[in-house]
Scaffold this active site. Structure first.
Site, PDB file in Angstrom:
ATOM      1  N   SER A   5     -23.912  78.600  26.512  1.00 14.21           N
ATOM      2  CA  SER A   5     -22.484  79.116  26.357  1.00 14.21           C
ATOM      3  C   SER A   5     -22.864  80.910  27.412  1.00 14.21           C
ATOM      4  O   SER A   5     -23.375  81.553  27.354  1.00 14.21           O
ATOM      5  CB  SER A   5     -22.413  80.596  24.757  1.00 14.21           C
ATOM      6  OG  SER A   5     -21.071  80.816  24.882  1.00 14.21           O
ATOM      7  N   HIS A  28     -21.136  75.124  26.484  1.00 21.57           N
ATOM      8  CA  HIS A  28     -20.710  76.107  25.288  1.00 21.57           C
ATOM      9  C   HIS A  28     -19.569  77.186  26.366  1.00 21.57           C
ATOM     10  O   HIS A  28     -19.478  77.799  26.804  1.00 21.57           O
ATOM     11  CB  HIS A  28     -21.350  76.131  24.462  1.00 21.57           C
ATOM     12  CG  HIS A  28     -20.403  76.473  23.230  1.00 21.57           C
ATOM     13  ND1 HIS A  28     -20.386  75.305  21.832  1.00 21.57           N
ATOM     14  CD2 HIS A  28     -19.921  77.692  22.759  1.00 21.57           C
ATOM     15  CE1 HIS A  28     -19.548  76.016  21.222  1.00 21.57           C
ATOM     16  NE2 HIS A  28     -19.727  78.043  21.944  1.00 21.57           N
ATOM     17  N   ASP A  30     -16.699  79.170  25.314  1.00 19.03           N
ATOM     18  CA  ASP A  30     -15.969  79.705  24.151  1.00 19.03           C
ATOM     19  C   ASP A  30     -13.927  80.190  24.401  1.00 19.03           C
ATOM     20  O   ASP A  30     -13.815  81.420  25.257  1.00 19.03           O
ATOM     21  CB  ASP A  30     -16.244  81.080  24.437  1.00 19.03           C
ATOM     22  CG  ASP A  30     -17.935  80.623  23.041  1.00 19.03           C
ATOM     23  OD1 ASP A  30     -17.564  79.192  22.038  1.00 19.03           O
ATOM     24  OD2 ASP A  30     -18.727  81.151  23.682  1.00 19.03           O
ATOM     25  N   MET A  32     -10.929  82.092  23.252  1.00 13.94           N
ATOM     26  CA  MET A  32     -10.645  82.282  22.174  1.00 13.94           C
ATOM     27  C   MET A  32      -9.162  83.190  22.825  1.00 13.94           C
ATOM     28  O   MET A  32      -8.842  83.747  23.572  1.00 13.94           O
ATOM     29  CB  MET A  32     -11.533  83.811  22.335  1.00 13.94           C
ATOM     30  CG  MET A  32     -12.890  83.881  21.677  1.00 13.94           C
ATOM     31  SD  MET A  32     -14.170  84.867  21.831  1.00 13.94           S
ATOM     32  CE  MET A  32     -15.577  84.438  22.039  1.00 13.94           C
ATOM     33  N   HIS A  61     -15.076  75.065  22.864  1.00 16.53           N
ATOM     34  CA  HIS A  61     -14.955  75.807  21.225  1.00 16.53           C
ATOM     35  C   HIS A  61     -13.614  76.667  20.987  1.00 16.53           C
ATOM     36  O   HIS A  61     -13.975  78.386  21.878  1.00 16.53           O
ATOM     37  CB  HIS A  61     -16.162  76.418  21.210  1.00 16.53           C
ATOM     38  CG  HIS A  61     -16.198  77.663  19.495  1.00 16.53           C
ATOM     39  ND1 HIS A  61     -17.240  78.197  19.233  1.00 16.53           N
ATOM     40  CD2 HIS A  61     -15.603  77.102  19.040  1.00 16.53           C
ATOM     41  CE1 HIS A  61     -16.706  78.705  17.799  1.00 16.53           C
ATOM     42  NE2 HIS A  61     -15.897  78.397  17.483  1.00 16.53           N
ATOM     43  N   MET A  63     -11.607  78.944  19.230  1.00 17.98           N
ATOM     44  CA  MET A  63     -11.420  80.165  18.508  1.00 17.98           C
ATOM     45  C   MET A  63      -9.629  80.662  18.747  1.00 17.98           C
ATOM     46  O   MET A  63      -9.172  81.647  18.885  1.00 17.98           O
ATOM     47  CB  MET A  63     -12.318  81.043  18.743  1.00 17.98           C
ATOM     48  CG  MET A  63     -13.642  80.329  17.514  1.00 17.98           C
ATOM     49  SD  MET A  63     -14.920  81.681  18.693  1.00 17.98           S
ATOM     50  CE  MET A  63     -15.034  80.537  20.354  1.00 17.98           C
ATOM     51  N   MET A 132     -20.770  77.763  12.390  1.00 18.55           N
ATOM     52  CA  MET A 132     -21.020  78.920  13.266  1.00 18.55           C
ATOM     53  C   MET A 132     -21.987  79.906  11.716  1.00 18.55           C
ATOM     54  O   MET A 132     -21.970  79.972  11.146  1.00 18.55           O
ATOM     55  CB  MET A 132     -19.605  79.435  13.404  1.00 18.55           C
ATOM     56  CG  MET A 132     -18.074  79.511  14.220  1.00 18.55           C
ATOM     57  SD  MET A 132     -19.267  79.094  15.110  1.00 18.55           S
ATOM     58  CE  MET A 132     -19.493  80.694  15.998  1.00 18.55           C
ATOM     59  N   PHE A 138     -17.416  87.528  18.850  1.00 23.07           N
ATOM     60  CA  PHE A 138     -18.471  88.261  20.277  1.00 23.07           C
ATOM     61  C   PHE A 138     -20.043  87.281  20.273  1.00 23.07           C
ATOM     62  O   PHE A 138     -20.365  86.767  19.703  1.00 23.07           O
ATOM     63  CB  PHE A 138     -18.493  89.378  19.270  1.00 23.07           C
ATOM     64  CG  PHE A 138     -17.410  89.997  19.504  1.00 23.07           C
ATOM     65  CD1 PHE A 138     -16.291  91.037  20.613  1.00 23.07           C
ATOM     66  CD2 PHE A 138     -16.012  89.933  17.991  1.00 23.07           C
ATOM     67  CE1 PHE A 138     -15.654  91.097  20.721  1.00 23.07           C
ATOM     68  CE2 PHE A 138     -15.596  90.700  18.055  1.00 23.07           C
ATOM     69  CZ  PHE A 138     -14.705  91.147  19.549  1.00 23.07           C
ATOM     70  N   GLY A 139     -20.674  87.198  20.999  1.00 24.22           N
ATOM     71  CA  GLY A 139     -21.629  86.914  21.499  1.00 24.22           C
ATOM     72  C   GLY A 139     -22.625  88.193  20.537  1.00 24.22           C
ATOM     73  O   GLY A 139     -22.306  88.971  20.594  1.00 24.22           O
ATOM     74  N   GLY A 140     -23.872  87.578  21.043  1.00 19.05           N
ATOM     75  CA  GLY A 140     -25.268  88.796  21.525  1.00 19.05           C
ATOM     76  C   GLY A 140     -25.375  89.585  19.564  1.00 19.05           C
ATOM     77  O   GLY A 140     -26.012  90.400  18.980  1.00 19.05           O
ATOM     78  N   ASP A 170     -24.319  78.005  16.189  1.00 15.58           N
ATOM     79  CA  ASP A 170     -23.631  78.831  16.985  1.00 15.58           C
ATOM     80  C   ASP A 170     -22.982  80.158  16.435  1.00 15.58           C
ATOM     81  O   ASP A 170     -22.435  80.430  15.582  1.00 15.58           O
ATOM     82  CB  ASP A 170     -22.049  78.456  17.574  1.00 15.58           C
ATOM     83  CG  ASP A 170     -21.799  79.247  19.168  1.00 15.58           C
ATOM     84  OD1 ASP A 170     -22.027  79.795  19.220  1.00 15.58           O
ATOM     85  OD2 ASP A 170     -20.492  78.277  18.743  1.00 15.58           O
TER      86      ASP A 170
HETATM   87  C1  DX5 Z   1     -18.825  83.730  19.011  1.00 13.43           C
HETATM   88  C2  DX5 Z   1     -18.913  82.317  20.428  1.00 13.43           C
HETATM   89  C3  DX5 Z   1     -20.686  81.547  20.592  1.00 13.43           C
HETATM   90  C4  DX5 Z   1     -20.854  82.917  21.053  1.00 13.43           C
HETATM   91  C5  DX5 Z   1     -22.905  82.803  21.019  1.00 13.43           C
HETATM   92  O1  DX5 Z   1     -17.676  83.838  18.785  1.00 13.43           O
HETATM   93  O2  DX5 Z   1     -18.497  81.000  19.438  1.00 13.43           O
HETATM   94  O3  DX5 Z   1     -20.655  80.574  21.489  1.00 13.43           O
HETATM   95  O4  DX5 Z   1     -20.934  83.047  23.011  1.00 13.43           O
HETATM   96  O5  DX5 Z   1     -23.414  83.854  21.587  1.00 13.43           O
HETATM   97  P1  DX5 Z   1     -24.564  84.477  21.076  1.00 13.43           P
HETATM   98  O6  DX5 Z   1     -25.955  82.757  21.499  1.00 13.43           O
HETATM   99  O7  DX5 Z   1     -25.228  85.471  22.141  1.00 13.43           O
HETATM  100  O8  DX5 Z   1     -25.021  84.882  19.635  1.00 13.43           O
HETATM  101 ZN    ZN Z   2     -19.061  79.188  20.696  1.00 10.15          ZN
END
Ligand code: DX5
Ligand code: ZN
Length: 220
Positions: A5, A28, A30, A32, A61, A63, A132, A138-140, A170
């Site tokens: 991603s 991937h 994202d 948003m 993806h 969102m 999900m 958010f990532g991380g 994901d």
């Molecule tokens: C979150 C995203 C993910 C995100 C995952 O809303 O849909 O794709 O990038 O990040 P990690 O792998 O850091 O959880």
């Molecule tokens: Zn995603």
């Protein structure tokens, strides 16, 4: 399949960040809208530019609210797979059909607390189910293992021939959590921070893939 991603990539150097994941199965992306989720990333113009600089199949993806209005545009632009959220529309079948008619694979995504049962019947209209394993936005974040029941349930339907689709996960996937996800029968693993947070993202993609292959071989 491993789908890094780019949410965790350097947004000022996205073309280079795509080169850094050479060998990935999908990239991937994202999208948003700061409405369906409380964060804002990028939209169609950036996706169009990214498509010009990579041959890696793009997994968008979405969102976003109102996918019926926006999703087909990503398919027309040349995305390989376009996934939208079940929670964002009253008419997922129509959106899936529009995406497929525009030339892309269609994906349905469910948030961690959204049950899969109400959607099992319509999954035949889709090519991908994106489970999900964190709250989208958010990532991380940390992996939520309880969502794996949904992946298992759908993978079983695929195995008996009732459905034909890619089960994708994901959120929070890394060298540890990928084990449980692979055991649950997931086919495609999205990883953001676990890939871009390492010095050699392409090597990390390969390491994740080898780990998933080993688990699948052991549980087969
Ligand atoms: C979150 C995203 C993910 C995100 C995952 O809303 O849909 O794709 O990038 O990040 P990690 O792998 O850091 O959880
Ligand atoms: Zn995603």
């Amino acid at each position: 399949m491993i789908a890094p991603s780019i949410l965790s990539a350097d947004f000022a150097h996205l073309a280079d960040e795509l080169k850094a994941i050479e060998g990935a199965d999908w990239v991937h992306v994202d999208v948003m809208d700061n409405h369906f989720v409380p964060n804002l990333t990028l939209g169609l113009p950036v996706v169009q530019s990214l498509l010009k600089v990579t041959d890696i199949p793009m997994d968008c993806h979405l969102m976003i609210a109102n996918p019926e209005r926006w999703a087909p545009g990503y398919a027309e632009a040349g995305a390989y797979n376009v996934t939208f959220h079940a929670e964002a529309t009253d008419n997922p079948i129509a959106v899936a059909r529009d995406i497929r008619a525009a030339g892309a694979k269609a994906g349905l995504s469910v948030k961690p607390n959204t049950p899969i049962e109400p959607y099992l019947e319509i999954l035949r209209e889709f090519d991908t189910l994106l489970v999900m394993s964190v709250e989208p936005g958010f990532g991380g974040q940390s992996f939520i293992a309880s969502v794996l029941d949904k992946a298992k349930q759908v993978r079983r339907l695929v195995d008996v021939g009732e459905l034909r689709l890619v089960v994708e996960i994901d959120g929070g996937i890394n060298m540890d959590t990928i084990e449980q996800a692979a055991e649950a029968g997931v086919d495609c693993f999205v990883a953001g921070s676990a890939v871009y947070g390492t010095p050699d993202p392409a090597a990390t993609v390969e390491a994740l893939r080898q780990k998933a292959i080993a688990i699948e071989a052991a549980s087969a």
